[in-house]
Write an enzyme that holds these catalytic residues in place. Sequence first.
Site, mmCIF file in Angstrom:
data_model
loop_
_atom_site.group_PDB
_atom_site.id
_atom_site.type_symbol
_atom_site.label_atom_id
_atom_site.label_comp_id
_atom_site.label_asym_id
_atom_site.label_seq_id
_atom_site.Cartn_x
_atom_site.Cartn_y
_atom_site.Cartn_z
ATOM 1 N N CYS A 1 -6.062 5.036 -34.244
ATOM 2 C CA CYS A 1 -6.973 4.805 -35.448
ATOM 3 C C CYS A 1 -7.456 3.414 -35.444
ATOM 4 C CB CYS A 1 -6.446 5.367 -36.685
ATOM 5 S SG CYS A 1 -6.376 7.101 -36.634
ATOM 6 N N THR B 1 -13.611 6.532 -29.146
ATOM 7 C CA THR B 1 -14.380 5.429 -29.029
ATOM 8 C C THR B 1 -15.351 5.825 -27.541
ATOM 9 O OG1 THR B 1 -12.918 3.611 -29.553
ATOM 10 C CG2 THR B 1 -14.680 2.652 -28.323
HETATM 11 P P1 NAD Z 1 -6.396 15.116 -31.933
HETATM 12 O O1 NAD Z 1 -7.038 14.574 -30.363
HETATM 13 O O2 NAD Z 1 -4.939 14.939 -31.783
HETATM 14 O O3 NAD Z 1 -7.045 16.380 -32.136
HETATM 15 C C1 NAD Z 1 -8.143 17.011 -31.994
HETATM 16 C C2 NAD Z 1 -8.319 18.237 -31.581
HETATM 17 O O4 NAD Z 1 -9.683 18.899 -31.607
HETATM 18 C C3 NAD Z 1 -7.965 18.531 -30.291
HETATM 19 O O5 NAD Z 1 -6.812 19.332 -30.085
HETATM 20 C C4 NAD Z 1 -9.249 19.035 -29.549
HETATM 21 O O6 NAD Z 1 -9.037 20.072 -28.430
HETATM 22 C C5 NAD Z 1 -9.939 19.757 -30.808
HETATM 23 N N1 NAD Z 1 -11.260 19.902 -30.602
HETATM 24 C C6 NAD Z 1 -12.347 18.917 -29.989
HETATM 25 N N2 NAD Z 1 -13.597 19.703 -30.183
HETATM 26 C C7 NAD Z 1 -13.306 21.003 -30.611
HETATM 27 C C8 NAD Z 1 -14.353 22.012 -30.648
HETATM 28 N N3 NAD Z 1 -15.565 22.005 -30.715
HETATM 29 N N4 NAD Z 1 -13.716 23.205 -31.158
HETATM 30 C C9 NAD Z 1 -12.339 23.433 -31.418
HETATM 31 N N5 NAD Z 1 -11.423 22.218 -31.107
HETATM 32 C C10 NAD Z 1 -12.081 20.990 -30.647
HETATM 33 O O7 NAD Z 1 -7.012 13.877 -32.682
HETATM 34 P P2 NAD Z 1 -6.326 13.470 -34.225
HETATM 35 O O8 NAD Z 1 -5.535 12.314 -34.002
HETATM 36 O O9 NAD Z 1 -6.100 14.807 -34.829
HETATM 37 O O10 NAD Z 1 -7.580 13.061 -34.952
HETATM 38 C C11 NAD Z 1 -8.529 13.817 -35.593
HETATM 39 C C12 NAD Z 1 -9.590 13.067 -36.262
HETATM 40 O O11 NAD Z 1 -8.780 12.459 -37.365
HETATM 41 C C13 NAD Z 1 -10.152 11.630 -35.648
HETATM 42 O O12 NAD Z 1 -11.540 11.442 -36.127
HETATM 43 C C14 NAD Z 1 -9.257 10.646 -36.114
HETATM 44 O O13 NAD Z 1 -9.739 9.334 -36.070
HETATM 45 C C15 NAD Z 1 -9.055 10.908 -37.664
HETATM 46 N N6 NAD Z 1 -7.623 10.533 -37.957
HETATM 47 C C16 NAD Z 1 -6.269 10.539 -37.274
HETATM 48 C C17 NAD Z 1 -5.305 9.960 -37.673
HETATM 49 C C18 NAD Z 1 -4.057 10.153 -36.954
HETATM 50 O O14 NAD Z 1 -3.224 9.456 -37.205
HETATM 51 N N7 NAD Z 1 -4.039 10.631 -35.730
HETATM 52 C C19 NAD Z 1 -5.149 9.782 -39.113
HETATM 53 C C20 NAD Z 1 -6.261 10.089 -40.198
HETATM 54 C C21 NAD Z 1 -7.570 10.101 -39.386
HETATM 55 C C1 UDX Z 2 -3.005 4.526 -39.733
HETATM 56 C C2 UDX Z 2 -3.167 4.427 -41.152
HETATM 57 O O1 UDX Z 2 -1.918 3.752 -41.618
HETATM 58 C C3 UDX Z 2 -3.307 5.558 -41.792
HETATM 59 O O2 UDX Z 2 -3.439 5.351 -43.192
HETATM 60 C C4 UDX Z 2 -4.557 6.110 -41.156
HETATM 61 O O3 UDX Z 2 -4.752 7.443 -41.804
HETATM 62 C C5 UDX Z 2 -4.434 6.422 -39.703
HETATM 63 O O4 UDX Z 2 -4.004 5.037 -38.986
HETATM 64 P P1 UDX Z 2 -0.988 5.228 -37.898
HETATM 65 O O5 UDX Z 2 -1.787 4.529 -36.965
HETATM 66 O O6 UDX Z 2 -0.562 6.698 -37.847
HETATM 67 O O7 UDX Z 2 -1.826 5.225 -39.507
HETATM 68 O O8 UDX Z 2 0.223 4.276 -38.471
HETATM 69 P P2 UDX Z 2 0.572 2.901 -38.876
HETATM 70 O O9 UDX Z 2 1.923 3.208 -39.677
HETATM 71 O O10 UDX Z 2 -0.587 2.708 -39.738
HETATM 72 O O11 UDX Z 2 0.875 1.990 -37.886
HETATM 73 C C6 UDX Z 2 -0.101 1.469 -36.837
HETATM 74 C C7 UDX Z 2 0.282 0.573 -36.082
HETATM 75 O O12 UDX Z 2 0.680 -0.871 -36.922
HETATM 76 C C8 UDX Z 2 1.586 0.898 -35.324
HETATM 77 O O13 UDX Z 2 1.717 0.559 -33.991
HETATM 78 C C9 UDX Z 2 2.519 0.145 -36.080
HETATM 79 O O14 UDX Z 2 3.880 -0.042 -35.450
HETATM 80 C C10 UDX Z 2 1.811 -1.411 -36.384
HETATM 81 N N1 UDX Z 2 2.499 -1.711 -37.727
HETATM 82 C C11 UDX Z 2 2.466 -1.308 -38.747
HETATM 83 C C12 UDX Z 2 2.826 -3.182 -37.549
HETATM 84 O O15 UDX Z 2 2.735 -3.793 -36.524
HETATM 85 N N2 UDX Z 2 3.200 -3.825 -38.688
HETATM 86 C C13 UDX Z 2 3.254 -3.462 -39.634
HETATM 87 O O16 UDX Z 2 3.690 -3.989 -40.913
HETATM 88 C C14 UDX Z 2 3.019 -1.990 -40.072
#
Ligand code: NAD
Ligand code: UDX
Length: 469
Positions: A278, A95
């Site tokens: 997320c 954000t």
């Molecule tokens: P993260 O912060 O763990 O990883 C992102 C990485 O990208 C970092 O290591 C950073 O150094 C690297 N980076 C940034 N700019 C760069 C550049 N220009 N060149 C090379 N490396 C660069 O983030 P994340 O949790 O993996 O999330 C990535 C995306 O996926 C986000 O948009 C997030 O919303 C989405 N997403 C996350 C999850 C989750 O569970 N974490 C699930 C679904 C989608």
């Molecule tokens: C979420 C989405 O589930 C996933 O599909 C997306 O790609 C990334 O965001 P994540 O945030 O990794 O995944 O975990 P999730 O299992 O969704 O839990 C998110 C939060 O909700 C946690 O804090 C979890 O404890 C809470 N949660 C989940 C509840 O409080 N109650 C529930 O029934 C389920």
Amino acid sequence: MPAVNKICCIGAGYVGGPTCAVIALKCPHIQVTIVDLNKARIDAWNSPDFKLPIYEPGLEDVVRKARGRNLFFSTDVDKGIQDADLIFVSVNTPTKKSGVGAGFAADLNYVELATRRIAAVANSSKIVVEKSTVPCRTAESMRTILEANSKPNCRFDILSNPEFLAEGTAISDLFSPDRVLIGSLQTAEGKTACNALAEVYSNWVPTDRILTVGLWSSELSKLAANAMLAQRISSINALSAICEATGANIDEVANAVGYDSRVGPKFLRASVGFGGSCFQKDILNLVYLSESLHLPEVANYWKQVVIMNEYQKSRFSKTVVDTLFNTITGKRIAVLGFAFKADTGDTRESAAISLIRDFQSEKALVNIYDPQVEQEQIWADLAEASPATPLASIQKQVTICHSAIEACKNAEAVVIATEWKEFREIDWEAVYQGMNKPAFVFDGRLLVDAAKLRKIGFKVTVIGRGERV
Ligand code: NAD
Ligand code: UDX
């Protein structure tokens, strides 16, 4: 379009790392290189003893099998881009903290920098895939940047392929996803690129689970999925407040409601509030999108999901203070769990951070134990949550412990903030012996057997249950 032989993933984080490691495992004929500017992160992915930068059950096994065979981690972003036929952009999209849309809009700076780098160094045609979660129509901006900066004979096709894995279950989610979503322009070239990526996934995902849609639908579906999942949690949490006030039991209500096949039983677990990188970010992003589209009623509707989550966290802190005779000043509170959910070391937006900040402001002494989160991460999160307080002052109030038993020693109350299985199994008799009396337990995760704990002598409060003592 020839088949994909070489993949580069920009961003070795929670999504890029596991996703592309699984692609490498399942597609031994494809060379996968995951690149990142963060050297420490890449070094950890390459560490000889597999001390990977993220904790995720099953991940180490995948990396052990594929690393050095067809899976590589590197800081050489340019070479990764140049060598690849297909590039995933999997960078962070947090954000925005300042400027237009601060507090709501997604910060697309990292996506733009990665896109500009692709344009600057690519010397052959590429399929560029948005893996990061982005606002609707970001692919258009990416295409404009790529086309304005490309070299002759370099063609870029943009796809959207949002990731739906959840942390803690990332590997099993990736092994058998509910669906893989691929969005493309509905042109002949767009569809050809879409087919090339679908072919990669079809190495292990049944084709009826690979959904191909338009680009904008794909981008919006990711925000919509997270918003609707979070909305379920806020709905059940709102009902948990009514349960506590009426004596109804949230487990029974969730079970009864979830039995309706139209509602379904999953994601109805009341909690101290959702966390993770997320949900909040993506809903705020949707709120911003709605406002930009002059849809204030839609924006307000989704904003309420986040407002309810904030309420749930502060309501829980207040219950702790109220129950401890309206003051926790100088009292020791043991907080079990710091990660935003079990089976991850990730703390982003964890409810525990808000609770501990509230306890600190009430001048309590706080002991923290989490089986996976590193000490430095806890200090960094607490410092960020209370920017006006020097870290040294925080460290006078807060102690990080090495076990649950140690954290509970001499405490007045135990607060369960993360649903780690080990908290259910700790020796609660021993915990009780070591605590000041009356000994309180506040279960923010519906984790423990309250009746058993009450028999030992604890005064137990469980989220969403009317009965106390
Ligand atoms: P993260 O912060 O763990 O990883 C992102 C990485 O990208 C970092 O290591 C950073 O150094 C690297 N980076 C940034 N700019 C760069 C550049 N220009 N060149 C090379 N490396 C660069 O983030 P994340 O949790 O993996 O999330 C990535 C995306 O996926 C986000 O948009 C997030 O919303 C989405 N997403 C996350 C999850 C989750 O569970 N974490 C699930 C679904 C989608
Ligand atoms: C979420 C989405 O589930 C996933 O599909 C997306 O790609 C990334 O965001 P994540 O945030 O990794 O995944 O975990 P999730 O299992 O969704 O839990 C998110 C939060 O909700 C946690 O804090 C979890 O404890 C809470 N949660 C989940 C509840 O409080 N109650 C529930 O029934 C389920």
